[in-house]
Design an enzyme around this catalytic site. Structure first.
Site, PDB file in Angstrom:
ATOM      1  N   GLY A 624     -23.418 -12.730 -10.148  1.00  0.00           N
ATOM      2  CA  GLY A 624     -23.296 -13.587  -8.989  1.00  0.00           C
ATOM      3  C   GLY A 624     -21.859 -13.647  -8.501  1.00  0.00           C
ATOM      4  O   GLY A 624     -20.932 -13.129  -9.131  1.00  0.00           O
ATOM      5  N   ALA A 625     -21.696 -14.253  -7.331  1.00  0.00           N
ATOM      6  CA  ALA A 625     -20.349 -14.409  -6.764  1.00  0.00           C
ATOM      7  C   ALA A 625     -20.288 -15.728  -6.022  1.00  0.00           C
ATOM      8  O   ALA A 625     -21.260 -16.152  -5.391  1.00  0.00           O
ATOM      9  CB  ALA A 625     -20.029 -13.247  -5.834  1.00  0.00           C
ATOM     10  N   GLY A 626     -19.150 -16.419  -6.104  1.00  0.00           N
ATOM     11  CA  GLY A 626     -18.992 -17.711  -5.445  1.00  0.00           C
ATOM     12  C   GLY A 626     -17.646 -17.825  -4.774  1.00  0.00           C
ATOM     13  O   GLY A 626     -16.947 -16.829  -4.527  1.00  0.00           O
ATOM     14  N   GLU A 627     -17.268 -19.058  -4.453  1.00  0.00           N
ATOM     15  CA  GLU A 627     -15.998 -19.264  -3.749  1.00  0.00           C
ATOM     16  C   GLU A 627     -14.813 -18.903  -4.631  1.00  0.00           C
ATOM     17  O   GLU A 627     -13.829 -18.317  -4.167  1.00  0.00           O
ATOM     18  CB  GLU A 627     -15.900 -20.723  -3.298  1.00  0.00           C
ATOM     19  CG  GLU A 627     -14.617 -21.024  -2.545  1.00  0.00           C
ATOM     20  CD  GLU A 627     -14.468 -22.512  -2.232  1.00  0.00           C
ATOM     21  OE1 GLU A 627     -13.586 -22.847  -1.456  1.00  0.00           O
ATOM     22  OE2 GLU A 627     -15.237 -23.310  -2.790  1.00  0.00           O
ATOM     23  N   PHE A 628     -14.888 -19.232  -5.930  1.00  0.00           N
ATOM     24  CA  PHE A 628     -13.729 -19.045  -6.798  1.00  0.00           C
ATOM     25  C   PHE A 628     -13.646 -17.628  -7.352  1.00  0.00           C
ATOM     26  O   PHE A 628     -12.574 -17.168  -7.714  1.00  0.00           O
ATOM     27  CB  PHE A 628     -13.774 -20.050  -7.947  1.00  0.00           C
ATOM     28  CG  PHE A 628     -13.620 -21.472  -7.492  1.00  0.00           C
ATOM     29  CD1 PHE A 628     -12.432 -21.909  -6.932  1.00  0.00           C
ATOM     30  CD2 PHE A 628     -14.667 -22.374  -7.616  1.00  0.00           C
ATOM     31  CE1 PHE A 628     -12.288 -23.225  -6.512  1.00  0.00           C
ATOM     32  CE2 PHE A 628     -14.529 -23.685  -7.202  1.00  0.00           C
ATOM     33  CZ  PHE A 628     -13.339 -24.112  -6.645  1.00  0.00           C
ATOM     34  N   GLY A 629     -14.754 -16.918  -7.466  1.00  0.00           N
ATOM     35  CA  GLY A 629     -14.725 -15.572  -8.028  1.00  0.00           C
ATOM     36  C   GLY A 629     -16.105 -15.160  -8.495  1.00  0.00           C
ATOM     37  O   GLY A 629     -17.104 -15.842  -8.249  1.00  0.00           O
ATOM     38  N   GLU A 630     -16.166 -14.013  -9.202  1.00  0.00           N
ATOM     39  CA  GLU A 630     -17.452 -13.501  -9.680  1.00  0.00           C
ATOM     40  C   GLU A 630     -17.911 -14.250 -10.924  1.00  0.00           C
ATOM     41  O   GLU A 630     -17.127 -14.842 -11.654  1.00  0.00           O
ATOM     42  CB  GLU A 630     -17.339 -12.002  -9.992  1.00  0.00           C
ATOM     43  CG  GLU A 630     -17.291 -11.097  -8.784  1.00  0.00           C
ATOM     44  CD  GLU A 630     -15.900 -11.012  -8.177  1.00  0.00           C
ATOM     45  OE1 GLU A 630     -15.796 -10.687  -6.990  1.00  0.00           O
ATOM     46  OE2 GLU A 630     -14.929 -11.305  -8.914  1.00  0.00           O
ATOM     47  N   VAL A 631     -19.246 -14.158 -11.150  1.00  0.00           N
ATOM     48  CA  VAL A 631     -19.857 -14.696 -12.362  1.00  0.00           C
ATOM     49  C   VAL A 631     -20.431 -13.510 -13.122  1.00  0.00           C
ATOM     50  O   VAL A 631     -21.175 -12.699 -12.559  1.00  0.00           O
ATOM     51  CB  VAL A 631     -20.963 -15.717 -12.048  1.00  0.00           C
ATOM     52  CG1 VAL A 631     -21.552 -16.272 -13.338  1.00  0.00           C
ATOM     53  CG2 VAL A 631     -20.414 -16.843 -11.185  1.00  0.00           C
ATOM     54  N   ASP A 742     -25.583 -33.345  -6.016  1.00  0.00           N
ATOM     55  CA  ASP A 742     -26.053 -32.064  -5.476  1.00  0.00           C
ATOM     56  C   ASP A 742     -27.225 -31.540  -6.288  1.00  0.00           C
ATOM     57  O   ASP A 742     -27.295 -30.359  -6.627  1.00  0.00           O
ATOM     58  CB  ASP A 742     -24.906 -31.050  -5.471  1.00  0.00           C
ATOM     59  CG  ASP A 742     -25.238 -29.829  -4.607  1.00  0.00           C
ATOM     60  OD1 ASP A 742     -26.199 -29.902  -3.822  1.00  0.00           O
ATOM     61  OD2 ASP A 742     -24.537 -28.810  -4.731  1.00  0.00           O
TER      62      ASP A 742
END
Length: 980
Positions: A624-631, A742
């Site tokens: 996965g990928a998000g705002e801070f970086g990849e997972v 959330d």
């Protein structure tokens, strides 16, 4: 550094001594970048400063590659598109194998804030080649590609990744590679689909089959085969082709026909040599001819019997042939100790049974007067029978005196009916006897409470001194049949008897037999019943006992009634049955510590999270990928602990200090929780350049995607079990005074045991794949579709607002990952909620579950249930599965959100595929097409049986399509449900 000058040198050198792996037979290649051997003609966008092509001669072959390395430039969006790739008509699933290198951002001397270490793979379908026309909006994302372990092929080292592009339905497609700021070179792209190769298994031939998902999108595709020559099968042979091109689970094996034996994958007749045979359809070897048979020719199905030997109809053709039995031996007759008119015949088994064990006997009787003998007729009785006797004796009765009888006993076996020969033994005997008298009547002379006096008469005159009697009697119970199991027997000289020692008010059964002087027994008398008189005074005693028992029973009932009233007067209503709690009970004890209250946020991280050395962590694959970086998925191996699979959240290069603190604050929160339904924090990496958060790995990923992938495959009981786990986790957080803010199915993770765990404890992130999921206000972002109205209006977040969100999660789970409020905008959602609209019941949702949702969505937050109440109710539902059988009312026109039905031709949709895509059932487009359903007019005529016949088998999918058709039939009801 001049990246434009150095990047060619960086990537050209890896071409030397390049060797590529040969293809497997089951892989059918549609595109091979290396094997093409010439200019690829791939499209780059934009034309300048993006992807570039390089070429290098290796061993006389010119190889091409594409590369880009604009790490120092901001906001990169460089696209590389392949030429048009023709799709095989039945290949709906293709594999994209990529060989590439991505340079580590830390290897650059200059510090680049925009450097990435991943690029993206996209796909777009088309029915014809569109040439150089290019629009980004035509492409859908397939995967984020990140460097994995370096592989070595020959002297070349690179990353190898294979991704799957599914649900292809048009004539062809394009692939595109998007660079967002990485330093990457692509050496090889190979596109192929898999087939299960033609094969013969268990004497059944199966054709080459494209490896795609089967009916109902299952991982196995059923393939029908045909038996090889000279083989047959009761059931048509079938086998399953997996999506990976493997044959599995053959069903309905073929077997060689009679006279043929299996040799490898064939059936041959010449294997059955003379003297051997094979009588049945089987894969057994040919057998030698059995005993008493003629030798057979080659390929024989049976061996004929020798003369005088036979097979019974029920005998197997593989068995030996049998002969006839010899006559019975030592036939004798006996009359001693027998009743008048009876005799016993007995004999010994025949010396030769013909090789069989099914020996039976028939007895034939003739009576002779002088020289004339006639059949005995039906008057004579046989015990047990006179035909098909398995014993070696029989009792013959109803014979007349002074006659000669001839008895013939025949021995038979299973083949006797096939021959006219008989095996018999005969004996003659004469009967002479005096007929004994018989009792003709019985009467009661006198009776008392304990005795009975009886008398009877005989059938003819006789000297009483020459006749004896046998008297039998027994006590008859109320529920017993007329005959008794145990009798008392008396032998008497006279035709009278006085029986004493009997019980009062009791019925007795009597029988009398007359005995002749020769001790022969006459016929029984008619059975008679007589009863004794009641004992004096017994009636009064019984009535007194009944009256006394009634008084005692009345006293007991009065005492019990008084005790019950006294108990009820002291009972008060307890709170354990209350479904809702007061607003005061919504205030939990404060145990959670907000890490933002620390002056130095790093202190909170050190207090609540364990530090892990990077050498103990192995990254395996981007998930996965998000705002801070990849997972990443990876392995955590700490000395002294068992190796464990983990998820690794990384902080991308070029971060600010505030981004780093926001990134690690989630670990400060997670580190305070310890519950089986809360994602577990393994530790953090903070003392090295690349910060990381390490959590347990959840194999099935996010709950919403998992439910969408398994739509209709799970029972309500399983779904409620998932909700129970989420409720348990939220109760724990509520008890800790933590408000999630959330809670949504996308933030629930699922492991391999389908156990759900609450995750994502930082609302500050951007929802990358759902830009409309949040609504920006002056106080930050709010996920509108999941948030309580008071939290939207006044930013009032409490455990009660989390309960509202849990109600939305319940709806998502029961709707198998459907998007809450469908395609409504955030403003439409807020308006609808304020006007008291609530989401309708999902299809097949239990009524009790939907009622709980509605309670979670009460406008007054103080009236919503607590998580403790929710957990208690879900436990009760799971303990009583019958409570889930009552289904809530379902309206497809509201519960399945449909687009506008207005069209130029009056049809709701321009095509069947467009309609299926709108209800998220596009995987069945090919089913409709193959069945000839190509217009919406044809769709509107379909019934449930028609939908099932075209291959829609999953109950959830079947109902969704059927309900959608029902909604389409009412044009006015398919318009927008809400007037916004």
């Amino acid at each position: 550094m001049d990246y434009r000058r150095t990047k060619r040198i960086l990537f050209f050198n890896v071409f030397m001594n390049c060797v590529f792996i040969s293809l497997q037979d089951k892989e059918k290649v549609l595109l091979d970048m290396v094997e093409s051997g010439g200019e690829l003609g791939w499209l780059t966008w934009p034309d300048q400063n993006g992807w570039e092509i390089a070429q290098q001669a290796v061993n006389g072959t010119l190889l091409y590659s594409y590369f880009v390395c604009n790490v120092e430039a901001r906001e990169q969006d460089n696209w590389l598109r392949t030429t048009f790739i023709q799709r095989h008509p039945t290949a709906t699933r293709v594999f994209v194998e990529m060989r590439f290198l991505v340079r580590d951002c830390n290897s650059f001397n200059a510090h680049s804030l925009t450097c990435k270490e991943t690029f993206n793979l996209y796909a777009s379908e088309a029915d014809a080649d569109i040439g150089t026309s290019f629009r980004k909006g035509q492409f859908r994302k397939v995967a984020t590609i990140a460097p994995d372990e370096i592989s070595r092929v020959g002297n070349m080292r690179f990353n190898i990744e294979t991704k799957v592009v599914e649900n292809l339905s048009r004539k062809g497609f394009y692939l595109a590679f998007q660079d967002i700021g990485a330093c990457v070179a692509i050496y090889s792209v190979r596109v192929y689909y898999k087939t299960c190769p033609a094969t013969v298994k268990s004497l059944a031939a199966f054709p080459e089959t494209v490896a795609v998902a089967g009916v109902e999108n299952q991982a196995l595709r059923e393939v029908v085969g045909a038996c090889v020559e000279n083989a047959e099968s009761e059931d048509q042979p079938r086998i399953y082709c997996t999506v990976d091109g493997e044959w599995v689970v053959p069903v309905g094996h073929c077997q060689c026909s009679p006279g043929y034996e299996a040799v490898d994958d064939t059936c041959q007749a010449d294997v059955c040599k003379p003297g051997f045979f094979k009588a049945s359809v089987s894969n057994e070897a040919c057998e030698p001819c059995p005993k008493n048979t003629h030798p057979s020719g080659p390929g024989a199905v049976s061996c004929p019997c020798l003369e005088g030997f036979y097979r019974a109809p029920e005998d197997p053709m593989t068995g030996a042939c049998s002969g006839l039995p010899s006559p019975p031996k030592t036939l004798t007759s006996t009359t001693a100790q027998m009743a008048i008119g009876k005799l016993e015949l007995s004999w010994s088994p025949p010396g030769d049974t013909g090789g069989r064990s099914d020996i039976t006997y028939n007895v034939v009787c003739e009576r002779c007067e002088g020289s004339v003998c006639l059949p005995c007729g039906d008057k004579v009785r046989y015990e047990p029978s006179n035909i098909d006797i398995k014993e070696t004796s029989v009792i013959v009765s109803e014979l007349e005196p002074h006659l000669n009888y001839t008895f013939t006993v025949e021995a038979r076996n299973g083949v006797s009916q096939l021959s006219s020969q008989r095996a018999t033994s005969t004996i003659s005997t004469a009967l002479h006897y005096t007929d004994p008298p018989s009792v003709t009547g019985m009467r009661l002379v006198e009776r008392s409470a304990k005795s009975l006096s009886l008398s009877w008469s005989v059938s003819r005159r006789a000297n009483p001194s020459t006749i004896h009697y046998k008297l039998m009697y027994c006590k008859k119970e109320k529920d017993e049949a007329k005959t008794c199991k145990t009798f008392t027997v008396l032998f008497l000289e006279k035709n009278t008897a006085e029986i004493g020692g009997l019980s009062p008010s009791t019925v007795y059964l009597f029988q009398v037999q007359a005995l002749s002087p020769e001790s022969k027994v006459g016929s029984n008398s008619v059975e008679e019943e007589f009863s004794t008189l009641p004992e004096v005074g017994s009636t009064a005693v019984i009535l007194g006992a009944v009256a006394g028992g009634g008084v005692i029973l009345l006293i007991v009932l009065v005492v019990l009634l008084l005790r019950k009233r006294r108990k009820n007067s002291h009972t008060r209503q307890g709170p354990e049955d209350a479904y809702f709690s007061s607003s005061e009970q919504l205030k939990p004890l404060k145990t959670y510590v907000d890490p933002h209250t620390y002056e130095d946020p790093n202190t909170a991280v050190l207090k609540f999270a364990s530090e892990i050395h990077p050498s103990h962590i192995t990254k395996q694959k981007v998930i996965g990928a998000g705002e801070f970086g990849e997972v990443f998925r990876g392995i955590l191996k700490v000395p002294g602990r068992k190796e464990a699979a983990v998820a690794i959240k990384t902080l991308k290069p070029g971060y600010t200090e505030k981004q780093r603190q926001d990134f690690l604050s989630e670990a400060s929160i997670m580190g305070q929780f310890s519950h089986q339904n809360i994602i577990r924090l393994e530790g953090v990496v903070t003392k090295f350049k690349h910060a990381m958060i390490i959590t347990e790995y959840m194999e099935n990923g996010a709950l919403d995607k998992y439910l969408r992938d398994h739509d209709g495959e799970m029972l309500s009981f399983q779904l409620v079990g998932m909700l129970r786990g989420i409720a348990a986790g939220m109760k724990y957080l509520s008890d800790m005074s933590y408000v999630h803010r959330d809670l949504a199915a996308r933030n629930i993770l699922v492991n391999s045991n389908l156990e759900c765990k609450v995750s994502d404890f930082g609302l500050s992130r951007v929802l990358e794949d759902d830009p409309e999921g949040t609504y920006t206000t002056s106080g930050g972002k709010i996920p509108i579709r999941w948030t309580a109205p008071e939290a939207i209006a006044y930013r009032k977040f409490t455990s009660a607002s989390d309960v509202w969100s849990f109600g939305i999660v319940m709806w998502e789970v029961m709707a198998f990952g459907e998007r809450p409020y469908w395609d409504m905008s955030n403003h439409e959602v807020m308006k609808a909620i304020n006007e008291a609209f609530r989401l309708p019941a999902p299809m097949d949702c239990p009524s009790a579950v939907y009622q709980l949702m509605l309670q979670c969505w009460l406008q007054d937050r103080s009236k919503r249930p607590r998580f403790q109440d929710i957990l208690s109710l879900l436990d009760k539902l799971l303990k009583s599965p019958d409570s889930l059988k009552t289904i809530a009312d379902f309206d497809p026109r509201v519960s399945i959100r449909l687009p506008s039905t207005s069209g130029s031709d009056g049809s709701p949709f321009r095509s069947v595929s467009e309609w299926l895509e709108s209800i998220k059932m596009s995987q069945y487009s090919e089913n409709f097409s193959m069945a000839g359903i190509v217009s919406m007019e044809q769709v509107l005529q379909m019934k449930s049986e028609d939908i099932r016949n075209i291959g829609v088998r999953l109950p959830g999918h079947l109902k969704r399509i059927a309900y959608s058709i029902l909604g389409l039939k009412d044009q006015t009801s398919t318009l927008s449900v809400f007037a916004v």
